[in-house]
Design a protein around this motif. Structure first.
Motif, PDB file in Angstrom:
ATOM      1  N   ILE A  69       0.882  -1.164   0.000  1.00  0.00           N
ATOM      2  CA  ILE A  69       0.000   0.000   0.000  1.00  0.00           C
ATOM      3  C   ILE A  69       0.920   1.213   0.000  1.00  0.00           C
ATOM      4  CG2 ILE A  69      -1.870   1.217   1.156  1.00  0.00           C
ATOM      5  CD1 ILE A  69      -2.544  -1.677   0.114  1.00  0.00           C
ATOM      6  N   VAL A  70       1.010   1.867  -1.156  1.00  0.00           N
ATOM      7  CA  VAL A  70       1.941   2.972  -1.345  1.00  0.00           C
ATOM      8  C   VAL A  70       1.197   4.284  -1.138  1.00  0.00           C
ATOM      9  CG1 VAL A  70       3.605   4.050  -2.896  1.00  0.00           C
ATOM     10  CG2 VAL A  70       3.188   1.582  -3.029  1.00  0.00           C
ATOM     11  N   ALA A 110       8.112  -6.144  -2.124  1.00  0.00           N
ATOM     12  CA  ALA A 110       7.147  -5.045  -2.221  1.00  0.00           C
ATOM     13  C   ALA A 110       7.697  -3.912  -3.082  1.00  0.00           C
ATOM     14  CB  ALA A 110       6.790  -4.537  -0.821  1.00  0.00           C
ATOM     15  N   VAL A 111       8.926  -3.504  -2.814  1.00  0.00           N
ATOM     16  CA  VAL A 111       9.547  -2.407  -3.568  1.00  0.00           C
ATOM     17  C   VAL A 111       9.679  -2.790  -5.045  1.00  0.00           C
ATOM     18  CG1 VAL A 111      11.699  -1.107  -3.847  1.00  0.00           C
ATOM     19  CG2 VAL A 111      10.708  -1.442  -1.559  1.00  0.00           C
ATOM     20  N   ARG A 112      10.119  -4.016  -5.318  1.00  0.00           N
ATOM     21  CA  ARG A 112      10.276  -4.478  -6.704  1.00  0.00           C
ATOM     22  C   ARG A 112       8.949  -4.502  -7.435  1.00  0.00           C
ATOM     23  NH1 ARG A 112       9.153  -9.182  -8.688  1.00  0.00           N
ATOM     24  NH2 ARG A 112       9.302 -10.312  -6.708  1.00  0.00           N
ATOM     25  N   GLN A 158      -1.790 -21.516  -2.238  1.00  0.00           N
ATOM     26  CA  GLN A 158      -2.213 -20.791  -1.051  1.00  0.00           C
ATOM     27  C   GLN A 158      -1.133 -19.763  -0.780  1.00  0.00           C
ATOM     28  OE1 GLN A 158      -2.862 -23.076   2.556  1.00  0.00           O
ATOM     29  NE2 GLN A 158      -4.282 -21.519   3.304  1.00  0.00           N
ATOM     30  N   PHE A 159      -1.551 -18.510  -0.625  1.00  0.00           N
ATOM     31  CA  PHE A 159      -0.614 -17.408  -0.462  1.00  0.00           C
ATOM     32  C   PHE A 159      -0.560 -16.953   0.985  1.00  0.00           C
ATOM     33  CE2 PHE A 159      -2.098 -17.420  -4.787  1.00  0.00           C
ATOM     34  CZ  PHE A 159      -0.921 -17.316  -5.506  1.00  0.00           C
ATOM     35  N   GLN A 160       0.647 -16.802   1.493  1.00  0.00           N
ATOM     36  CA  GLN A 160       0.852 -16.184   2.797  1.00  0.00           C
ATOM     37  C   GLN A 160       1.240 -14.742   2.493  1.00  0.00           C
ATOM     38  OE1 GLN A 160       4.052 -17.621   5.277  1.00  0.00           O
ATOM     39  NE2 GLN A 160       2.810 -17.175   7.074  1.00  0.00           N
ATOM     40  N   ASP A 161       0.321 -13.821   2.752  1.00  0.00           N
ATOM     41  CA  ASP A 161       0.497 -12.421   2.385  1.00  0.00           C
ATOM     42  C   ASP A 161       1.048 -11.600   3.541  1.00  0.00           C
ATOM     43  OD1 ASP A 161      -0.052 -10.055   0.578  1.00  0.00           O
ATOM     44  OD2 ASP A 161      -1.272  -9.510   2.317  1.00  0.00           O
ATOM     45  N   ILE A 162       2.066 -10.816   3.241  1.00  0.00           N
ATOM     46  CA  ILE A 162       2.561  -9.790   4.166  1.00  0.00           C
ATOM     47  C   ILE A 162       2.268  -8.458   3.496  1.00  0.00           C
ATOM     48  CG2 ILE A 162       4.563  -8.806   5.350  1.00  0.00           C
ATOM     49  CD1 ILE A 162       5.881 -11.588   5.142  1.00  0.00           C
ATOM     50  N   THR A 163       1.461  -7.639   4.147  1.00  0.00           N
ATOM     51  CA  THR A 163       1.109  -6.337   3.595  1.00  0.00           C
ATOM     52  C   THR A 163       1.982  -5.272   4.242  1.00  0.00           C
ATOM     53  OG1 THR A 163      -1.164  -7.012   3.164  1.00  0.00           O
ATOM     54  CG2 THR A 163      -0.746  -4.634   3.329  1.00  0.00           C
ATOM     55  N   PHE A 164       2.593  -4.447   3.386  1.00  0.00           N
ATOM     56  CA  PHE A 164       3.448  -3.342   3.831  1.00  0.00           C
ATOM     57  C   PHE A 164       2.811  -2.004   3.511  1.00  0.00           C
ATOM     58  CE2 PHE A 164       6.467  -6.768   3.109  1.00  0.00           C
ATOM     59  CZ  PHE A 164       7.357  -6.636   4.153  1.00  0.00           C
ATOM     60  N   ARG A 165       2.993  -1.059   4.412  1.00  0.00           N
ATOM     61  CA  ARG A 165       2.732   0.331   4.073  1.00  0.00           C
ATOM     62  C   ARG A 165       4.056   0.853   3.524  1.00  0.00           C
ATOM     63  NH1 ARG A 165      -0.192   5.436   6.312  1.00  0.00           N
ATOM     64  NH2 ARG A 165       1.196   7.046   5.504  1.00  0.00           N
ATOM     65  N   CYS A 166       3.988   1.471   2.348  1.00  0.00           N
ATOM     66  CA  CYS A 166       5.183   1.984   1.685  1.00  0.00           C
ATOM     67  C   CYS A 166       5.031   3.475   1.435  1.00  0.00           C
ATOM     68  CB  CYS A 166       5.404   1.270   0.352  1.00  0.00           C
ATOM     69  SG  CYS A 166       5.646  -0.513   0.504  1.00  0.00           S
ATOM     70  N   ALA A 190       9.592   0.480   1.946  1.00  0.00           N
ATOM     71  CA  ALA A 190       8.659  -0.152   2.872  1.00  0.00           C
ATOM     72  C   ALA A 190       8.891   0.441   4.254  1.00  0.00           C
ATOM     73  CB  ALA A 190       8.868  -1.658   2.881  1.00  0.00           C
ATOM     74  N   GLU A 191       7.808   0.922   4.884  1.00  0.00           N
ATOM     75  CA  GLU A 191       7.927   1.574   6.195  1.00  0.00           C
ATOM     76  C   GLU A 191       7.505   0.689   7.359  1.00  0.00           C
ATOM     77  OE1 GLU A 191       7.499   6.257   5.586  1.00  0.00           O
ATOM     78  OE2 GLU A 191       5.582   5.200   5.552  1.00  0.00           O
ATOM     79  N   ARG A 192       6.452  -0.106   7.159  1.00  0.00           N
ATOM     80  CA  ARG A 192       6.014  -0.959   8.263  1.00  0.00           C
ATOM     81  C   ARG A 192       5.163  -2.102   7.741  1.00  0.00           C
ATOM     82  NH1 ARG A 192       0.760  -0.327  10.481  1.00  0.00           N
ATOM     83  NH2 ARG A 192      -0.401   1.390   9.578  1.00  0.00           N
ATOM     84  N   VAL A 193       5.112  -3.172   8.535  1.00  0.00           N
ATOM     85  CA  VAL A 193       4.230  -4.289   8.228  1.00  0.00           C
ATOM     86  C   VAL A 193       2.844  -3.941   8.759  1.00  0.00           C
ATOM     87  CG1 VAL A 193       3.747  -6.732   8.667  1.00  0.00           C
ATOM     88  CG2 VAL A 193       6.105  -5.972   8.281  1.00  0.00           C
ATOM     89  N   VAL A 194       1.863  -4.020   7.894  1.00  0.00           N
ATOM     90  CA  VAL A 194       0.484  -3.696   8.244  1.00  0.00           C
ATOM     91  C   VAL A 194      -0.246  -4.932   8.742  1.00  0.00           C
ATOM     92  CG1 VAL A 194      -1.737  -2.910   7.300  1.00  0.00           C
ATOM     93  CG2 VAL A 194       0.393  -1.798   6.585  1.00  0.00           C
ATOM     94  N   MET A 195      -0.075  -6.034   8.025  1.00  0.00           N
ATOM     95  CA  MET A 195      -0.754  -7.261   8.421  1.00  0.00           C
ATOM     96  C   MET A 195      -0.065  -8.465   7.789  1.00  0.00           C
ATOM     97  SD  MET A 195      -4.337  -6.817   6.246  1.00  0.00           S
ATOM     98  CE  MET A 195      -5.094  -8.298   6.887  1.00  0.00           C
ATOM     99  N   VAL A 196      -0.286  -9.605   8.417  1.00  0.00           N
ATOM    100  CA  VAL A 196       0.219 -10.883   7.936  1.00  0.00           C
ATOM    101  C   VAL A 196      -0.967 -11.834   7.953  1.00  0.00           C
ATOM    102  CG1 VAL A 196       1.819 -12.788   8.357  1.00  0.00           C
ATOM    103  CG2 VAL A 196       2.499 -10.433   8.920  1.00  0.00           C
ATOM    104  N   GLU A 197      -1.193 -12.502   6.804  1.00  0.00           N
ATOM    105  CA  GLU A 197      -2.390 -13.342   6.726  1.00  0.00           C
ATOM    106  C   GLU A 197      -2.175 -14.516   5.787  1.00  0.00           C
ATOM    107  OE1 GLU A 197      -7.151 -12.633   6.140  1.00  0.00           O
ATOM    108  OE2 GLU A 197      -5.812 -11.356   4.995  1.00  0.00           O
ATOM    109  N   MET A 198      -2.607 -15.694   6.218  1.00  0.00           N
ATOM    110  CA  MET A 198      -2.664 -16.861   5.353  1.00  0.00           C
ATOM    111  C   MET A 198      -4.011 -16.807   4.650  1.00  0.00           C
ATOM    112  SD  MET A 198      -1.117 -19.494   4.212  1.00  0.00           S
ATOM    113  CE  MET A 198       0.192 -19.782   5.384  1.00  0.00           C
TER     114      MET A 198
END
Length: 188
Positions: free
Chosen positions: A27-28, A63-65, A98-106, A77-85
């Protein structure tokens, strides 16, 4: 939206069986508080930016790529927002992922937003109170990234009932849905 070579190699041995894949959502946000979104070429819908990590790649680097590849915007990337399977996804060819998602605030640091690859028809910045229609997956991540809550993750064995109301008038709704960025044709 081609299948990464490392997934093709795994599929050659695993067939259609479930693959657990590391993925990120970015999330940029720019210095005006606007959110960067892309209109997907496969669905025509607006969505958050994200993708699959390459072998050995750190999640923040993914995330940056992905942001640069899809939008030509540079970010950090500034912080981890959430981690979810996420729930497993079965593709038309029978492949299951099945995706293990790490969402970053950028934070955007440069570049001019444009569709930078075949995954997007267009990209644009949106004020939080003027977002285009997003699926629950994207809306939940934008809302959480713009808030100041700690990193969200599902407690063992639990799913949240409701997503808290977000900042800038973003309505609350239930979480869910497959990741907006998973291309229909990723498995071959």
């Amino acid at each position: 939206m081609t299948t990464p070579e490392f997934i093709r190699e795994i599929r050659a041995h695993a067939g259609n069986r479930l693959l657990l894949l590391p993925a990120v959502t970015a999330i940029v946000v720019d210095d005006r508080g606007r959110v960067l979104l892309g209109r997907r070429s496969d669905t025509g819908r607006w969505a958050v930016v994200g993708g699959i990590a390459e072998p050995g790649e750190q999640p923040a680097d993914t995330a940056v790529r992905e942001v640069y590849e899809e939008t030509a915007v540079r970010c950090v990337a500034e912080r981890v927002v959430m981690v979810e399977m996420l729930e497993p996804v079965t593709y038309p060819n029978g492949d299951v992922c099945q995706f293990q998602d790490i969402t970053f605030r950028c934070r955007a640091t440069g570049g001019e937003a444009r569709a930078n690859d075949e995954e997007s028809l267009e990209v644009a910045w949106f004020a939080p109170d003027a977002l285009p229609p997003l699926d629950p997956f994207g809306l939940n991540r934008v809302r959480r990234a713009l808030g100041d809550e700690p990193t969200w993750f599902a407690p063992a064995g639990e799913l949240p009932e409701e997503v808290p109301a977000g900042p800038a008038g973003i309505p609350a709704d239930r979480r869910g849905g497959a990741p907006a960025w998973v291309p229909e044709g990723i498995p071959e």
